[in-house]
Design a protein around this motif. Structure first.
Motif, PDB file in Angstrom:
ATOM      1  N   GLU A  47       0.971  -1.271  -0.032  1.00  0.00           N
ATOM      2  CA  GLU A  47      -0.100  -0.096  -0.023  1.00  0.00           C
ATOM      3  C   GLU A  47       0.919   1.266   0.249  1.00  0.00           C
ATOM      4  O   GLU A  47       2.016   1.395   0.840  1.00  0.00           O
ATOM      5  N   GLY A  48       0.486   2.217  -0.988  1.00  0.00           N
ATOM      6  CA  GLY A  48       1.360   3.374  -0.974  1.00  0.00           C
ATOM      7  C   GLY A  48       0.662   4.390  -0.299  1.00  0.00           C
ATOM      8  O   GLY A  48       0.031   4.434   0.540  1.00  0.00           O
ATOM      9  N   ILE A  49       1.071   5.845  -0.752  1.00  0.00           N
ATOM     10  CA  ILE A  49       0.641   7.074   0.012  1.00  0.00           C
ATOM     11  C   ILE A  49      -0.959   7.103  -0.510  1.00  0.00           C
ATOM     12  O   ILE A  49      -1.381   6.463  -1.406  1.00  0.00           O
ATOM     13  N   ALA A  50      -1.629   7.740   0.310  1.00  0.00           N
ATOM     14  CA  ALA A  50      -3.247   7.930   0.181  1.00  0.00           C
ATOM     15  C   ALA A  50      -3.159   9.158  -0.768  1.00  0.00           C
ATOM     16  O   ALA A  50      -2.494  10.063  -0.816  1.00  0.00           O
ATOM     17  N   LEU A  51      -3.879   8.851  -2.113  1.00  0.00           N
ATOM     18  CA  LEU A  51      -4.312   9.681  -3.045  1.00  0.00           C
ATOM     19  C   LEU A  51      -5.861  10.143  -3.157  1.00  0.00           C
ATOM     20  O   LEU A  51      -6.584   9.228  -2.786  1.00  0.00           O
ATOM     21  N   PRO A  52      -5.897  11.344  -3.322  1.00  0.00           N
ATOM     22  CA  PRO A  52      -7.416  11.986  -2.918  1.00  0.00           C
ATOM     23  C   PRO A  52      -8.444  11.832  -3.794  1.00  0.00           C
ATOM     24  O   PRO A  52      -9.668  11.874  -3.546  1.00  0.00           O
ATOM     25  N   PHE A  53      -8.198  11.157  -5.191  1.00  0.00           N
ATOM     26  CA  PHE A  53      -9.152  11.064  -6.220  1.00  0.00           C
ATOM     27  C   PHE A  53      -9.198   9.615  -6.704  1.00  0.00           C
ATOM     28  O   PHE A  53      -8.312   9.043  -6.868  1.00  0.00           O
ATOM     29  N   THR A  54     -10.531   9.239  -7.032  1.00  0.00           N
ATOM     30  CA  THR A  54     -10.540   7.763  -7.810  1.00  0.00           C
ATOM     31  C   THR A  54     -11.095   8.089  -9.096  1.00  0.00           C
ATOM     32  O   THR A  54     -11.961   8.998  -9.372  1.00  0.00           O
ATOM     33  N   VAL A  55     -10.301   7.403  -9.798  1.00  0.00           N
ATOM     34  CA  VAL A  55     -10.328   7.469 -11.453  1.00  0.00           C
ATOM     35  C   VAL A  55     -10.838   6.065 -11.963  1.00  0.00           C
ATOM     36  O   VAL A  55     -10.494   5.288 -11.815  1.00  0.00           O
ATOM     37  N   ALA A  56     -12.099   6.161 -12.460  1.00  0.00           N
ATOM     38  CA  ALA A  56     -12.751   4.948 -13.003  1.00  0.00           C
ATOM     39  C   ALA A  56     -12.814   4.945 -14.583  1.00  0.00           C
ATOM     40  O   ALA A  56     -13.355   6.005 -15.049  1.00  0.00           O
ATOM     41  N   VAL A  57     -12.155   4.004 -15.293  1.00  0.00           N
ATOM     42  CA  VAL A  57     -11.979   4.105 -16.782  1.00  0.00           C
ATOM     43  C   VAL A  57     -12.980   3.146 -17.386  1.00  0.00           C
ATOM     44  O   VAL A  57     -12.714   1.858 -17.031  1.00  0.00           O
ATOM     45  N   PRO A  58     -13.875   3.325 -17.965  1.00  0.00           N
ATOM     46  CA  PRO A  58     -14.894   2.321 -18.568  1.00  0.00           C
ATOM     47  C   PRO A  58     -14.139   1.683 -19.749  1.00  0.00           C
ATOM     48  O   PRO A  58     -13.211   2.044 -20.437  1.00  0.00           O
ATOM     49  N   ALA A  59     -14.628   0.471 -20.096  1.00  0.00           N
ATOM     50  CA  ALA A  59     -14.089  -0.478 -21.065  1.00  0.00           C
ATOM     51  C   ALA A  59     -14.219   0.267 -22.444  1.00  0.00           C
ATOM     52  O   ALA A  59     -15.430   1.038 -22.525  1.00  0.00           O
ATOM     53  N   ALA A  60     -13.240   0.215 -23.442  1.00  0.00           N
ATOM     54  CA  ALA A  60     -13.604   0.946 -24.748  1.00  0.00           C
ATOM     55  C   ALA A  60     -12.475   0.443 -25.844  1.00  0.00           C
ATOM     56  O   ALA A  60     -11.340   0.239 -25.359  1.00  0.00           O
ATOM     57  N   ARG A  61     -13.101  -0.147 -26.929  1.00  0.00           N
ATOM     58  CA  ARG A  61     -12.354  -0.296 -27.947  1.00  0.00           C
ATOM     59  C   ARG A  61     -11.308  -1.492 -27.770  1.00  0.00           C
ATOM     60  O   ARG A  61      -9.983  -1.371 -28.047  1.00  0.00           O
ATOM     61  N   GLY A  62     -11.667  -2.736 -27.013  1.00  0.00           N
ATOM     62  CA  GLY A  62     -11.245  -3.677 -26.711  1.00  0.00           C
ATOM     63  C   GLY A  62     -10.038  -3.599 -25.407  1.00  0.00           C
ATOM     64  O   GLY A  62      -9.590  -4.368 -24.980  1.00  0.00           O
ATOM     65  N   CYS A  63     -10.404  -2.346 -24.697  1.00  0.00           N
ATOM     66  CA  CYS A  63      -9.584  -2.202 -23.472  1.00  0.00           C
ATOM     67  C   CYS A  63     -10.648  -2.599 -22.139  1.00  0.00           C
ATOM     68  O   CYS A  63     -11.661  -2.219 -22.437  1.00  0.00           O
ATOM     69  N   PRO A  64     -10.072  -2.989 -21.479  1.00  0.00           N
ATOM     70  CA  PRO A  64     -10.888  -3.435 -20.186  1.00  0.00           C
ATOM     71  C   PRO A  64     -11.069  -2.198 -19.503  1.00  0.00           C
ATOM     72  O   PRO A  64     -10.629  -1.132 -19.420  1.00  0.00           O
ATOM     73  N   ASP A  65     -12.213  -2.259 -18.374  1.00  0.00           N
ATOM     74  CA  ASP A  65     -12.594  -1.210 -17.430  1.00  0.00           C
ATOM     75  C   ASP A  65     -11.612  -1.377 -16.358  1.00  0.00           C
ATOM     76  O   ASP A  65     -11.036  -2.535 -15.885  1.00  0.00           O
ATOM     77  N   TYR A  66     -11.190  -0.475 -15.755  1.00  0.00           N
ATOM     78  CA  TYR A  66     -10.495  -0.249 -14.433  1.00  0.00           C
ATOM     79  C   TYR A  66     -10.530   0.908 -13.605  1.00  0.00           C
ATOM     80  O   TYR A  66     -11.071   1.914 -14.184  1.00  0.00           O
ATOM     81  N   ALA A  67      -9.997   0.727 -12.565  1.00  0.00           N
ATOM     82  CA  ALA A  67     -10.154   2.122 -11.786  1.00  0.00           C
ATOM     83  C   ALA A  67      -8.943   2.244 -11.001  1.00  0.00           C
ATOM     84  O   ALA A  67      -8.306   1.013 -10.586  1.00  0.00           O
ATOM     85  N   PHE A  68      -8.374   3.437 -10.352  1.00  0.00           N
ATOM     86  CA  PHE A  68      -7.285   3.574  -9.571  1.00  0.00           C
ATOM     87  C   PHE A  68      -7.267   4.790  -8.824  1.00  0.00           C
ATOM     88  O   PHE A  68      -8.172   5.762  -9.162  1.00  0.00           O
TER      89      PHE A  68
END
Length: 201
Positions: A47-68
């Motif tokens: 576990e790293g340092i706390a980061l303040p924002f969550t980014v959610a990336v939807p699946a698109a053009r053969g790429c999977p969905d993911y979040a970080f």
């Protein structure tokens, strides 16, 4: 040997936007049967340092969905595969790129092995790596590539998921806070999920 020719989206986004005239945006990956050694150094990220924002990336053009988790709010998609760019500093420049390469052949190892065998552009050379990095991002191969003697360096973590290569890159010029920026990237990797998560506020 059959070789695949793929556009390196990370280079187009990163180099075209940040390097300017120092390198061409037309950088290509040709990879075939190259393999990495089986005895790479290994780094495991907790576990790293706390980061303040969550980014959610939807699946698109053969790429999977993911979040970080991220240091800045979601800047929105850059290209058709919903790539993200986070500007950490302007002078000296440092930025984080999150890039999906749906046409890169499905193997992070093959892409990185080819980078070691063939420079991605004139005047570039590998300055560190590969290192096998284990985290929530998966098993990733980290390499550093420098553009010329006074140009930027791009530190990249390559992984593959469901047959698609995903890259997180830190591009920085001399004088940037490399240690601090790397800690941010590593924290992003430890927060990674291969599914969408609710976005705060």
């Amino acid at each position: 040997m059959r070789a695949a020719r793929h556009h390196l989206v990370a280079a187009v986004v990163g180099v075209a936007a940040f390097v300017g005239g120092g390198a061409s945006a037309d950088l290509w990956v040709h990879h075939g049967s190259e393999h990495l050694p089986g005895d790479l150094p290994v780094d495991s990220l907790d576990e790293g340092i706390a980061l303040p924002f969550t980014v959610a990336v939807p699946a698109a053009r053969g790429c999977p969905d993911y979040a970080f988790d991220a240091p800045l709010p979601d800047p929105g998609a850059v290209g058709p595969t919903s790539d993200r760019t986070f500007h950490l500093s302007a002078s000296p420049m440092a930025a984080i790129l999150v890039v999906c390469l749906p046409d890169a052949g499905g193997s992070a190892e093959a892409v990185v092995a080819h980078h070691l065998a063939v420079p991605i552009s004139d005047g570039t050379h590998i300055t560190d790596g590969p290192v096998l990095v284990r985290s929530a991002f998966g098993e990733a191969f980290r390499i550093d590539t420098q553009f010329g003697t006074t140009g930027p360096t791009i530190r990249e973590w390559y992984t593959d998921h469901d047959g698609v290569v995903i890259v997180v890159g830190l591009i920085f010029y001399p004088g940037a806070d490399v240690a601090g920026s790397t800690s941010i990237v590593e924290s992003m990797l430890t927060s990674w999920t291969w599914h969408l998560r609710p976005v705060d506020g």
